[in-house]
Design a protein around this motif. Structure first.
Motif, PDB file in Angstrom:
ATOM      1  N   VAL A  61      76.208  -2.075 -11.575  1.00  0.00           N
ATOM      2  CA  VAL A  61      76.611  -2.117 -10.165  1.00  0.00           C
ATOM      3  C   VAL A  61      76.621  -0.727  -9.541  1.00  0.00           C
ATOM      4  CG1 VAL A  61      77.958  -4.219 -10.495  1.00  0.00           C
ATOM      5  CG2 VAL A  61      79.118  -1.997 -10.584  1.00  0.00           C
ATOM      6  N   LEU A  62      76.774   0.318 -10.356  1.00  0.00           N
ATOM      7  CA  LEU A  62      76.707   1.688  -9.829  1.00  0.00           C
ATOM      8  C   LEU A  62      75.287   2.239  -9.877  1.00  0.00           C
ATOM      9  CD1 LEU A  62      79.095   3.340  -8.639  1.00  0.00           C
ATOM     10  CD2 LEU A  62      79.888   1.516 -10.141  1.00  0.00           C
ATOM     11  N   ASN A  63      74.330   1.402 -10.294  1.00  0.00           N
ATOM     12  CA  ASN A  63      72.912   1.794 -10.356  1.00  0.00           C
ATOM     13  C   ASN A  63      72.673   3.012 -11.249  1.00  0.00           C
ATOM     14  OD1 ASN A  63      71.967  -0.274  -8.633  1.00  0.00           O
ATOM     15  ND2 ASN A  63      72.588   0.911  -6.833  1.00  0.00           N
ATOM     16  N   CYS A  64      73.387   3.061 -12.369  1.00  0.00           N
ATOM     17  CA  CYS A  64      73.152   4.142 -13.326  1.00  0.00           C
ATOM     18  C   CYS A  64      71.789   3.967 -13.994  1.00  0.00           C
ATOM     19  CB  CYS A  64      74.246   4.157 -14.390  1.00  0.00           C
ATOM     20  SG  CYS A  64      75.896   4.521 -13.766  1.00  0.00           S
ATOM     21  N   ARG A  65      71.253   5.064 -14.482  1.00  0.00           N
ATOM     22  CA  ARG A  65      69.947   5.025 -15.136  1.00  0.00           C
ATOM     23  C   ARG A  65      69.977   5.833 -16.422  1.00  0.00           C
ATOM     24  NH1 ARG A  65      66.110   6.587 -10.042  1.00  0.00           N
ATOM     25  NH2 ARG A  65      66.462   8.623 -11.016  1.00  0.00           N
ATOM     26  N   ASP A  66      69.299   5.309 -17.426  1.00  0.00           N
ATOM     27  CA  ASP A  66      68.983   6.009 -18.675  1.00  0.00           C
ATOM     28  C   ASP A  66      70.186   6.185 -19.604  1.00  0.00           C
ATOM     29  OD1 ASP A  66      66.498   6.166 -17.478  1.00  0.00           O
ATOM     30  OD2 ASP A  66      66.683   8.291 -16.970  1.00  0.00           O
ATOM     31  N   TRP A  67      71.283   6.711 -19.067  1.00  0.00           N
ATOM     32  CA  TRP A  67      72.455   6.905 -19.920  1.00  0.00           C
ATOM     33  C   TRP A  67      73.696   7.109 -19.072  1.00  0.00           C
ATOM     34  CZ3 TRP A  67      72.851  12.369 -22.550  1.00  0.00           C
ATOM     35  CH2 TRP A  67      72.513  13.361 -21.645  1.00  0.00           C
ATOM     36  N   CYS A  68      74.849   6.895 -19.693  1.00  0.00           N
ATOM     37  CA  CYS A  68      76.120   7.074 -19.001  1.00  0.00           C
ATOM     38  C   CYS A  68      77.227   6.946 -20.045  1.00  0.00           C
ATOM     39  CB  CYS A  68      76.297   6.006 -17.915  1.00  0.00           C
ATOM     40  SG  CYS A  68      77.829   6.149 -16.948  1.00  0.00           S
ATOM     41  N   ARG A  69      78.356   7.577 -19.776  1.00  0.00           N
ATOM     42  CA  ARG A  69      79.542   7.370 -20.617  1.00  0.00           C
ATOM     43  C   ARG A  69      80.672   6.861 -19.728  1.00  0.00           C
ATOM     44  NH1 ARG A  69      81.705  11.939 -21.449  1.00  0.00           N
ATOM     45  NH2 ARG A  69      83.813  11.304 -20.846  1.00  0.00           N
ATOM     46  N   ILE A  70      81.322   5.789 -20.141  1.00  0.00           N
ATOM     47  CA  ILE A  70      82.328   5.130 -19.311  1.00  0.00           C
ATOM     48  C   ILE A  70      83.679   5.177 -20.009  1.00  0.00           C
ATOM     49  CG2 ILE A  70      82.989   2.981 -18.171  1.00  0.00           C
ATOM     50  CD1 ILE A  70      80.030   2.274 -17.981  1.00  0.00           C
ATOM     51  N   ASP A  71      84.695   5.628 -19.274  1.00  0.00           N
ATOM     52  CA  ASP A  71      86.051   5.735 -19.821  1.00  0.00           C
ATOM     53  C   ASP A  71      86.830   4.461 -19.514  1.00  0.00           C
ATOM     54  OD1 ASP A  71      85.503   8.327 -20.698  1.00  0.00           O
ATOM     55  OD2 ASP A  71      86.146   9.216 -18.798  1.00  0.00           O
ATOM     56  N   ILE A  72      87.465   3.927 -20.535  1.00  0.00           N
ATOM     57  CA  ILE A  72      88.163   2.639 -20.472  1.00  0.00           C
ATOM     58  C   ILE A  72      89.599   2.807 -20.963  1.00  0.00           C
ATOM     59  CG2 ILE A  72      88.258   0.280 -21.402  1.00  0.00           C
ATOM     60  CD1 ILE A  72      85.885   0.586 -19.611  1.00  0.00           C
ATOM     61  N   ARG A  73      90.525   2.133 -20.290  1.00  0.00           N
ATOM     62  CA  ARG A  73      91.901   2.087 -20.794  1.00  0.00           C
ATOM     63  C   ARG A  73      92.447   0.670 -20.609  1.00  0.00           C
ATOM     64  NH1 ARG A  73      95.855   6.956 -21.668  1.00  0.00           N
ATOM     65  NH2 ARG A  73      97.746   5.821 -22.223  1.00  0.00           N
ATOM     66  N   LEU A  74      93.243   0.218 -21.559  1.00  0.00           N
ATOM     67  CA  LEU A  74      93.807  -1.128 -21.487  1.00  0.00           C
ATOM     68  C   LEU A  74      95.074  -1.121 -20.643  1.00  0.00           C
ATOM     69  CD1 LEU A  74      93.466  -2.372 -25.190  1.00  0.00           C
ATOM     70  CD2 LEU A  74      91.726  -2.253 -23.393  1.00  0.00           C
ATOM     71  N   ASP A  75      95.258  -2.189 -19.850  1.00  0.00           N
ATOM     72  CA  ASP A  75      96.479  -2.312 -19.069  1.00  0.00           C
ATOM     73  C   ASP A  75      97.583  -2.935 -19.927  1.00  0.00           C
ATOM     74  OD1 ASP A  75      96.044  -5.061 -19.141  1.00  0.00           O
ATOM     75  OD2 ASP A  75      95.309  -5.179 -17.083  1.00  0.00           O
ATOM     76  N   MET A  76      98.703  -3.241 -19.320  1.00  0.00           N
ATOM     77  CA  MET A  76      99.846  -3.759 -20.068  1.00  0.00           C
ATOM     78  C   MET A  76      99.560  -5.113 -20.722  1.00  0.00           C
ATOM     79  SD  MET A  76     102.462  -5.039 -17.071  1.00  0.00           S
ATOM     80  CE  MET A  76     102.587  -3.405 -16.355  1.00  0.00           C
ATOM     81  N   ASN A  77      98.534  -5.798 -20.232  1.00  0.00           N
ATOM     82  CA  ASN A  77      98.165  -7.098 -20.788  1.00  0.00           C
ATOM     83  C   ASN A  77      97.000  -7.000 -21.772  1.00  0.00           C
ATOM     84  OD1 ASN A  77     100.099  -8.576 -19.201  1.00  0.00           O
ATOM     85  ND2 ASN A  77      98.745  -8.258 -17.434  1.00  0.00           N
ATOM     86  N   GLY A  78      96.575  -5.782 -22.065  1.00  0.00           N
ATOM     87  CA  GLY A  78      95.470  -5.595 -22.990  1.00  0.00           C
ATOM     88  C   GLY A  78      94.106  -5.809 -22.383  1.00  0.00           C
ATOM     89  N   VAL A  79      94.027  -5.846 -21.045  1.00  0.00           N
ATOM     90  CA  VAL A  79      92.752  -6.038 -20.355  1.00  0.00           C
ATOM     91  C   VAL A  79      92.068  -4.687 -20.148  1.00  0.00           C
ATOM     92  CG1 VAL A  79      91.640  -6.836 -18.238  1.00  0.00           C
ATOM     93  CG2 VAL A  79      93.577  -8.107 -19.200  1.00  0.00           C
ATOM     94  N   PRO A  80      90.795  -4.532 -20.529  1.00  0.00           N
ATOM     95  CA  PRO A  80      90.094  -3.269 -20.309  1.00  0.00           C
ATOM     96  C   PRO A  80      89.922  -2.978 -18.817  1.00  0.00           C
ATOM     97  CG  PRO A  80      88.944  -4.617 -21.932  1.00  0.00           C
ATOM     98  CD  PRO A  80      89.978  -5.498 -21.290  1.00  0.00           C
TER      99      PRO A  80
END
Length: 256
Positions: free
Chosen positions: A186-205
């Protein structure tokens, strides 16, 4: 990339629009929210004397609106009351000459995810989890500038700060991979990217941010995340760099 496009020179990675949007953390979160991709609630503050939290609840994280490499995100960025919040906003506005992004703190585990490829050839390298329990005593459980560049250095490593591959069950792994692939597209990234993720209080990414120009320090002792994930996938540093080049070449050949 903008200069390359003006001169019609091929290049690797995302285009100037994607790079600019991903550098603006609020714009990124707005787009993610539109596509119903989970991300923490937030506001932007232009003036430390005019703060309206709306529906946000403490604890909060205070960041510069558009910086990378954890610049401006310190241990003190984790705030639990109005006085701490105002002090951090003032620090951001004064030092970085930009608005402050205020986010609700996500209390769960933290990961970063390296992606390579495009379209149906997009693949995810082994997921990295940050072992925040290794941070100094009394440090807040955030991967701050201190954690990345001061407490964990080549000469004084926090061995084990990166758990790769992350010890997670298949369900959570699938959730993280799905949200990262959707965010990449959806952000139209190309070739490569690194995405930072954190879980909320319900364990949802939740997506914290996208890094379409990820750091790639070659020294393994530097704990640079993308090369760490590549090595866990059995790739040497040279193979990682060449794979990005070959992915871009394939993309250009398809567009001819």
């Amino acid at each position: 990339p903008s200069i390359f496009e003006l001169l019609n020179i091929p290049y690797t990675g995302s285009d100037p629009l994607t790079l600019a949007i991903c550098l603006n953390k609020a714009r990124t979160k707005e787009i993610l929210s539109y596509y119903r991709i989970p991300t923490s609630k937030f506001i932007i503050v232009q003036n430390e004397n005019s703060i309206d939290l709306g529906s946000l609840s403490y604890p909060l994280i205070v960041k510069p609106l558009h910086e990378g490499s954890s610049k401006g995100i310190y241990n003190s960025s984790f705030v639990t009351n109005y006085t701490e919040l105002k002090n951090e906003i003032e620090r951001i506005i004064t030092l970085y000459k930009q608005p402050a992004l205020i986010e609700e703190f996500l209390p769960g585990r933290e990961f970063t995810v390296a992606l390579l490829g495009n379209g149906n050839k997009l693949k995810i390298l082994p997921i990295i989890e940050f072992n925040l329990d290794l941070l100094p005593e009394k440090a807040n459980k955030i991967y701050s500038y201190e954690a990345k560049w001061i407490w964990d250095t080549v000469n004084n490593k926090l061995d084990g700060i990166h758990q790769c591959p992350a010890k997670i069950d298949n369900n959570l792994k699938s959730q993280i991979e799905d949200i990262c692939i959707k965010s990449f597209n959806v952000l139209n990234c190309r070739d490569w990217c690194r995405i930072d993720i954190r879980l909320d209080m319900n364990g949802v990414p939740n997506v914290m941010e996208l890094n379409p120009l990820p750091g790639i320090i070659p020294d393994p002792d530097a704990h640079s995340c993308f090369p760490t994930a590549a090595r866990a996938a059995g790739m040497s540093y040279d193979e990682l760099i060449l794979s990005v080049l070959n992915i871009a070449i394939e993309r250009y050949n398809k567009s001819l």
